[in-house]
Enzyme design. Sequence first.
Site, PDB file in Angstrom:
ATOM      1  N   LYS A 174       4.284   4.553   2.733  1.00 42.72           N
ATOM      2  CA  LYS A 174       4.775   3.615   1.762  1.00 42.72           C
ATOM      3  C   LYS A 174       4.542   2.096   2.609  1.00 42.72           C
ATOM      4  O   LYS A 174       5.289   2.254   3.710  1.00 42.72           O
ATOM      5  CB  LYS A 174       5.941   3.117   0.855  1.00 42.72           C
ATOM      6  N   ASP A 217     -10.466  10.166  15.089  1.00 41.50           N
ATOM      7  CA  ASP A 217     -10.535   9.937  13.142  1.00 41.50           C
ATOM      8  C   ASP A 217     -11.132   8.392  12.787  1.00 41.50           C
ATOM      9  O   ASP A 217     -10.389   7.717  11.829  1.00 41.50           O
ATOM     10  CB  ASP A 217      -8.845  10.147  12.297  1.00 41.50           C
ATOM     11  N   GLY A 221       0.235  -1.467   0.132  1.00 42.97           N
ATOM     12  CA  GLY A 221       0.208   0.621   0.127  1.00 42.97           C
ATOM     13  C   GLY A 221       1.159   1.552  -0.208  1.00 42.97           C
ATOM     14  O   GLY A 221       1.853   0.988   0.507  1.00 42.97           O
TER      15      GLY A 221
HETATM   16  O1  LIG Z   1      -0.465  -5.391   6.657  1.00 43.91           O
HETATM   17  C1  LIG Z   1      -1.191  -4.585   6.153  1.00 43.91           C
HETATM   18  N1  LIG Z   1      -1.622  -4.728   5.027  1.00 43.91           N
HETATM   19  C2  LIG Z   1      -1.626  -5.555   4.594  1.00 43.91           C
HETATM   20  C3  LIG Z   1      -1.193  -6.500   4.046  1.00 43.91           C
HETATM   21  C4  LIG Z   1      -1.020  -7.755   3.807  1.00 43.91           C
HETATM   22  C5  LIG Z   1      -1.704  -7.758   2.283  1.00 43.91           C
HETATM   23  C6  LIG Z   1      -2.691  -6.458   2.599  1.00 43.91           C
HETATM   24  C7  LIG Z   1      -3.028  -5.730   3.448  1.00 43.91           C
HETATM   25  C8  LIG Z   1      -4.282  -6.444   1.420  1.00 43.91           C
HETATM   26  C9  LIG Z   1      -3.389  -6.016  -0.204  1.00 43.91           C
HETATM   27  N2  LIG Z   1      -3.939  -7.448  -0.959  1.00 43.91           N
HETATM   28  C10 LIG Z   1      -2.316  -8.255  -0.137  1.00 43.91           C
HETATM   29  C11 LIG Z   1      -2.497  -8.949   1.724  1.00 43.91           C
HETATM   30  C12 LIG Z   1      -0.921  -3.343   6.967  1.00 43.91           C
HETATM   31  C13 LIG Z   1      -0.979  -3.528   8.623  1.00 43.91           C
HETATM   32  C14 LIG Z   1      -0.561  -1.833   9.636  1.00 43.91           C
HETATM   33  C15 LIG Z   1      -0.562  -0.722   8.078  1.00 43.91           C
HETATM   34  C16 LIG Z   1      -0.954   0.007   9.434  1.00 43.91           C
HETATM   35  C17 LIG Z   1      -0.075   0.642  10.583  1.00 43.91           C
HETATM   36  N3  LIG Z   1      -1.116   1.436  11.233  1.00 43.91           N
HETATM   37  N4  LIG Z   1      -0.569   2.509   9.479  1.00 43.91           N
HETATM   38  C18 LIG Z   1      -1.170   1.710   9.071  1.00 43.91           C
HETATM   39  C19 LIG Z   1      -1.346  -0.848   7.423  1.00 43.91           C
HETATM   40  C20 LIG Z   1      -0.907  -2.140   6.668  1.00 43.91           C
HETATM   41  O2  LIG Z   1      -1.834  -2.177   5.302  1.00 43.91           O
HETATM   42  C21 LIG Z   1      -2.770  -0.700   4.146  1.00 43.91           C
HETATM   43  C22 LIG Z   1      -2.760  -1.283   3.555  1.00 43.91           C
HETATM   44  C23 LIG Z   1      -2.180  -1.634   2.546  1.00 43.91           C
HETATM   45  C24 LIG Z   1      -2.712  -2.277   1.288  1.00 43.91           C
HETATM   46  C25 LIG Z   1      -4.339  -2.996   1.557  1.00 43.91           C
HETATM   47  C26 LIG Z   1      -5.240  -1.962   2.915  1.00 43.91           C
HETATM   48  C27 LIG Z   1      -4.493  -1.756   3.885  1.00 43.91           C
END
Ligand SMILES: O=C(Nc1ccc2c(c1)CCNCC2)c1ccc(-c2cn[nH]c2)cc1OCc1ccccc1
Length: 339
Positions: A24, A132, A18
């Site tokens: 990032k 938020d 993401g």
């Molecule tokens: O682990 C996190 N996200 C994440 C990890 C793996 C996968 C996905 C998502 C979905 C997309 N397909 C691949 C699998 C993940 C963890 C923590 C935080 C975070 C904690 N404070 N701020 C940010 C943000 C994260 O993500 C953001 C995101 C990325 C893609 C879409 C949806 C969300």
Amino acid sequence: MSLYPELKGFYHLRETIGSGGFAKVKLAYHALSGEKVAIKIMDKKTLGAELPRVTTEIAAMKELCHQHICKLFQVIETDTKFFLVLEYCPEGELFDYIVSKDRLDESEAQIFFRQIVAAVAYIHDCGFAHRDLKPENLLLDEDQNIKLIDFGLCAKPKGGMESLLTTLCGSPAYAAPELISGKQYLGSEVDQWSMGVLLYALLCGFLPFDDESITQLYKKIKTGSYKFPEWLSDGSKELISQLLQIDPKKRIPIAELLRHPWLTKNVNVPIEWKSKYKKSLDDDCITELAVHYGKTRLQMEEEISQWKYDYQTATYFLLLEKKMKGKPVRLLCRHPARN
Ligand SMILES: O=C(Nc1ccc2c(c1)CCNCC2)c1ccc(-c2cn[nH]c2)cc1OCc1ccccc1
């Protein structure tokens, strides 16, 4: 030449999962435990005026340790960057989940909302207001459990949760009337309002207050003008209206929310909002760390309890994650670390 030398040997970086405005997010493996993590990388130059949000977020996340809050494992700060090593939430944002299903049925919405109320009850008990709350800030882990993120706008009022705040912040569609009127407000009360908007969004698949024009949107929020679609049950309508009260003093307080009939229906136990993490250090994790680093348990306990949010802190928390998932409390290599 590795792009992020600060992570070399400690984390094995994988794909970017993401990239939003200032950050990032990359998938990574914590080298010692093999556990997956998300690493949020922020460039200080790009952050600019937003830099204080990051320091606010880091300070808050270091104090918050709860099953429905995304765990911070390590903070790496260089001259140009912040790296936040965070709990892995592979099911992505609750927002995308609702959109994918159009809207949630009552039982699924109830399960998610119970977890959201637990997380908010916990942060309020810790003296924080999130400010938020919205589906984009609620991620799902591999078991579809809620993980609250983004404490960049949270407030920890000096005089406790009874003291008033003034900063206008958060996302307009989820913002309480008193907040957008520029009045002083209580953090806990604006979070209650946002939870009402959240519950409406879970059950309806769209927002109670929406308008292209921001002034029209504000008017709708200030006058509390929203409609219920015909598929909502009486119980859910009653709960939503108890949260979307224009007068903040009339909103149902968290303590009553925890045992509200719509939230306990078919479950019959009040929401367990307290953190499932123990206050004391876990012996198995300390022992495994001591063996790995060739230190005594006492030395290891002294170091870990300083909560430096360095690689050792991350390794401790990830061993704890393994234990809570019923995996062996083992690091991938057990020889004492050679310097
Ligand atoms: O682990 C996190 N996200 C994440 C990890 C793996 C996968 C996905 C998502 C979905 C997309 N397909 C691949 C699998 C993940 C963890 C923590 C935080 C975070 C904690 N404070 N701020 C940010 C943000 C994260 O993500 C953001 C995101 C990325 C893609 C879409 C949806 C969300």
